[in-house]
Motif scaffolding. Sequence first.
Motif, PDB file in Angstrom:
ATOM      1  N   CYS A   3       0.868  -1.226   0.147  1.00  0.00           N
ATOM      2  CA  CYS A   3      -0.035  -0.050  -0.090  1.00  0.00           C
ATOM      3  C   CYS A   3       0.824   1.167   0.147  1.00  0.00           C
ATOM      4  O   CYS A   3       0.684   2.265  -0.684  1.00  0.00           O
ATOM      5  N   HIS A  29      -3.559  -3.229  -7.876  1.00  0.00           N
ATOM      6  CA  HIS A  29      -3.585  -3.063  -6.545  1.00  0.00           C
ATOM      7  C   HIS A  29      -5.100  -2.330  -6.101  1.00  0.00           C
ATOM      8  O   HIS A  29      -5.849  -2.615  -5.119  1.00  0.00           O
ATOM      9  N   CYS A  33      -7.692  -3.353  -3.518  1.00  0.00           N
ATOM     10  CA  CYS A  33      -7.474  -2.607  -2.019  1.00  0.00           C
ATOM     11  C   CYS A  33      -8.628  -1.440  -1.940  1.00  0.00           C
ATOM     12  O   CYS A  33      -8.231  -0.561  -2.779  1.00  0.00           O
ATOM     13  N   CYS A  36      -6.690   1.890  -0.611  1.00  0.00           N
ATOM     14  CA  CYS A  36      -5.936   2.730  -1.764  1.00  0.00           C
ATOM     15  C   CYS A  36      -6.901   3.146  -2.762  1.00  0.00           C
ATOM     16  O   CYS A  36      -6.795   4.316  -3.397  1.00  0.00           O
TER      17      CYS A  36
HETATM   18 ZN    ZN Z   1      -3.515  -0.792  -0.844  1.00  0.00          ZN
END
Ligand code: ZN
Length: 96
Positions: A3, A29, A33, A36
């Motif tokens: 992250c 990602h 996630c 994020c």
């Molecule tokens: Zn992340």
Amino acid sequence: MKCAEVRDLLGNYMDGDLTERMMQRIEKHLLRCAECAYEARSMEQARDLLRRGVDHPMVSEQLGERILRQLAQRYPHLRTDQRDDEPLSLPFLPEE
Ligand SMILES: [Zn+2]
């Protein structure tokens, strides 16, 4: 990808300022996630606001001047030699 790495590169990612491979890694990602992805979305909105703010100033002249005066009081080192009767300019906005 961690992250922290993604957060570091988000700005460049928004600018498309990364290699294709990097862009893809970050995209992957962001799909996985939520945190994020949220960060990316807030950043995108902030940049969008900033862009629109530059094109069409959102604050009235009066309000802008008040904010600038407060800033000048708070951060004296930002103060310029402008006289009171001269219009203040926004030092932190890029000029075209
Ligand atoms: Zn992340």
